[in-house]
Design an enzyme around this catalytic site. Structure first.
Site, PDB file in Angstrom:
ATOM      1  N   ASP A  84       9.267 -16.024   3.226  1.00 60.94           N
ATOM      2  CA  ASP A  84       9.894 -16.379   4.507  1.00 60.94           C
ATOM      3  C   ASP A  84      10.160 -17.896   4.603  1.00 60.94           C
ATOM      4  O   ASP A  84       9.651 -18.675   3.800  1.00 60.94           O
ATOM      5  CB  ASP A  84       8.963 -15.937   5.633  1.00 60.94           C
ATOM      6  N   ASP A 162      11.592  -7.423   4.591  1.00 67.58           N
ATOM      7  CA  ASP A 162      10.529  -7.251   5.579  1.00 67.58           C
ATOM      8  C   ASP A 162      11.076  -6.496   6.796  1.00 67.58           C
ATOM      9  O   ASP A 162      12.291  -6.250   6.890  1.00 67.58           O
ATOM     10  CB  ASP A 162      10.009  -8.649   5.969  1.00 67.58           C
ATOM     11  N   SER A 194       9.407  -3.250   2.834  1.00 70.57           N
ATOM     12  CA  SER A 194       8.170  -3.255   3.631  1.00 70.57           C
ATOM     13  C   SER A 194       8.170  -2.103   4.636  1.00 70.57           C
ATOM     14  O   SER A 194       7.261  -2.004   5.466  1.00 70.57           O
ATOM     15  CB  SER A 194       8.030  -4.590   4.353  1.00 70.57           C
ATOM     16  N   ARG A 219       5.525  -2.197   0.403  1.00 71.91           N
ATOM     17  CA  ARG A 219       4.262  -2.475   1.061  1.00 71.91           C
ATOM     18  C   ARG A 219       3.902  -1.268   1.914  1.00 71.91           C
ATOM     19  O   ARG A 219       4.752  -0.731   2.613  1.00 71.91           O
ATOM     20  CB  ARG A 219       4.414  -3.724   1.931  1.00 71.91           C
ATOM     21  N   ASP A 223      -1.063  -7.103   5.847  1.00 74.51           N
ATOM     22  CA  ASP A 223      -1.023  -8.296   4.992  1.00 74.51           C
ATOM     23  C   ASP A 223      -2.404  -8.619   4.432  1.00 74.51           C
ATOM     24  O   ASP A 223      -3.408  -8.552   5.147  1.00 74.51           O
ATOM     25  CB  ASP A 223      -0.596  -9.523   5.813  1.00 74.51           C
TER      26      ASP A 223
HETATM   27  C1  GLA Z   1       5.025 -10.401   6.932  1.00 73.76           C
HETATM   28  C2  GLA Z   1       4.819  -9.918   5.491  1.00 73.76           C
HETATM   29  C3  GLA Z   1       4.200 -11.014   4.662  1.00 73.76           C
HETATM   30  C4  GLA Z   1       5.093 -12.245   4.705  1.00 73.76           C
HETATM   31  C5  GLA Z   1       5.330 -12.675   6.142  1.00 73.76           C
HETATM   32  C6  GLA Z   1       6.362 -13.770   6.261  1.00 73.76           C
HETATM   33  O1  GLA Z   1       3.817 -10.601   7.577  1.00 73.76           O
HETATM   34  O2  GLA Z   1       4.017  -8.769   5.443  1.00 73.76           O
HETATM   35  O3  GLA Z   1       4.021 -10.588   3.327  1.00 73.76           O
HETATM   36  O4  GLA Z   1       6.305 -11.956   4.058  1.00 73.76           O
HETATM   37  O5  GLA Z   1       5.791 -11.577   6.935  1.00 73.76           O
HETATM   38  O6  GLA Z   1       6.576 -14.171   7.563  1.00 73.76           O
END
Ligand code: GLA
Length: 411
Positions: A84, A162, A194, A219, A223
């Site tokens: 990000d 994401d 994600s 994912r 996190d």
């Molecule tokens: C989410 C994702 C993380 C990362 C952040 C960036 O939380 O799961 O892996 O990419 O966003 O803001």
């Protein structure tokens, strides 16, 4: 749109998507490996205060240099992934995404050229939603095609998409749409979704058959962060829900328990081994998020362990499973190609010293073969035993640690 019409439209869309050929871009036949900025460098954008650690082309060039110089690339760590906070706050006059001009003066294309010149691949981050999790430019349903073309023009090799700031309906349209848009560019781009993580990661809400047809990796869960508590929470979640998750994985399609924390501040050497062992058993993508310029020799030795990487990258591509669990102990097993196995004995105890275990093949469902099996301790890097149905191997496991065995038939 009337609600009934919307539901009809979505079902029609998903039916059509279901009828199309699954994503068969030939990529990620083994779990992808590389480096990603997020957990270590987060959204550091102040390059005056943090010139070496801000999200900028300088950081990614430095990591690309290290991946080559320090032997990572030769071991398979080939992706350099932006996460990000790379974009400007507005699109350009043609509506295209653009990087922050001060932090990426060569543009993403310039950075891709540099990374490719080093024999590596470049990954980028997007978010299906009105803005990313960090508040940067998102990809709306209307810009999916344009953004896919932009990534391809920049010669990007992987996209992590994401899902912050969108709803379930938008994601159910947008994730498949991006899969087809990436394919339509003609450029091989590994697609990391994600999506499941935003739908609680489990059946029936997540259709893993569909996800595995559309994405190369995804994912599933929360996190990670730089702590043992988070690592063990992820391990437990993947074990508790393996019936849902394990069948979805295979060559070209992987569950992603998130980044490797090894080499940062929160895990000691024992806990680092545990993360790596279970990630290898899970056939997980190996994306380190650490600082390759300052990583310790101990952490580097763990991440560069060839037998560990061999297990993770096994060609059969079958995700392993947890076969035993009690309060302080878990046993994980992964079937590998050529009749080989990996076994991880994980001691999760929070108190006390090393615990004794013994390994014998019959209770593990490993059939005897004519000439027995050689047993290697992966982290000790040695042959520790020879087993057939009559033998056992005794050993100890430290608390909050693991012993990982690689078991190879002699026959
Ligand atoms: C989410 C994702 C993380 C990362 C952040 C960036 O939380 O799961 O892996 O990419 O966003 O803001």
């Amino acid at each position: 749109m009337h609600c009934g019409t919307l539901v009809l439209f979505i079902s029609l869309y998903l039916t059509l998507v279901g009828l199309c050929e699954p994503l068969d871009n030939g990529l990620a036949r083994t779990p992808p490996m590389g480096w990603i900025a997020w957990e270590r460098f987060k959204c550091t954008t102040d390059c005056k205060l943090y010139p070496d650690n801000c999200i900028s082309e300088r950081l990614f060039r430095a990591m690309a240099d290290k991946l080559v110089e320090d032997g990572w690339k030769d071991l398979g760590y080939q992706y350099v992934n932006i996460d990000d906070c790379w974009s400007a706050m507005v699109r350009d006059i043609n509506g295209k995404l653009q990087p922050d001009p001060d932090r990426f003066p060569s543009g993403i294309k310039g950075l891709a050229e540099y990374v490719h010149f080093k024999g590596l691949k470049l990954g980028i981050y997007g978010d299906l939603g009105h803005s990313t999790c960090g508040g940067y430019l998102g990809t709306l349903l209307e810009t999916v095609d344009l953004d896919a073309r932009t990534f391809a023009e920049w010669e990007v090799d992987m996209l992590k998409l994401d899902g912050c700031n969108s709803n379930s309906t938008e994601r159910s349209i947008g994730y498949p749409k991006m899969s087809y848009a990436l394919n339509a560019t003609g450029r091989p781009i590994v697609y990391s979704c994600s999506w499941p993580a935003y739908e609680d990661g489990l059946l029936p809400k997540v259709n893993y058959t569909l996800v595995s047809q559309l994405c190369n990796l995804w994912r599933n869960y929360d996190d990670i962060n730089d702590s043992w508590n988070k690592v063990i929470a992820i391990i437990n979640w993947f074990g508790d829900h393996q019936e849902d998750l394990q069948p979805a994985a295979g060559p070209g399609r992987w569950n992603d328990p998130d980044m490797l924390m090894v080499g940062n501040f929160g895990l000691n050497q024992d806990q680092s081994k545990a993360q790596l062992a279970i990630w290898a058993i899970l056939a997980a993508p190996f994306f380190m998020s650490n600082d390759l310029r300052t990583i310790s020799d101990d952490a580097k030795a763990l991440l560069q362990n060839k037998l560990l990487i061999y297990i993770d990258q096994d060609k059969l591509g079958q995700q392993g499973v947890r076969i035993k669990k009690d309060e302080d102990f878990q046993l994980w097993k992964r079937k590998l190609a050529h009749g080989q196995f990996a076994l991880a004995y994980l001691n999760t105890a929070e108190r006390g010293g090393a615990k004794s275990f013994s390994l014998s093949l019959p209770p593990l469902g490993i059939k005897d073969c004519a000439h027995g099996y050689n047993v290697y301790d992966v982290f000790d890097k040695k042959l520790v035993s020879f087993l057939n149905s009559n033998h056992t191997h005794s050993f100890r496991v430290n608390p909050r640690s693991v012993v990982l065995f690689f078991i190879r038939p002699v026959c």
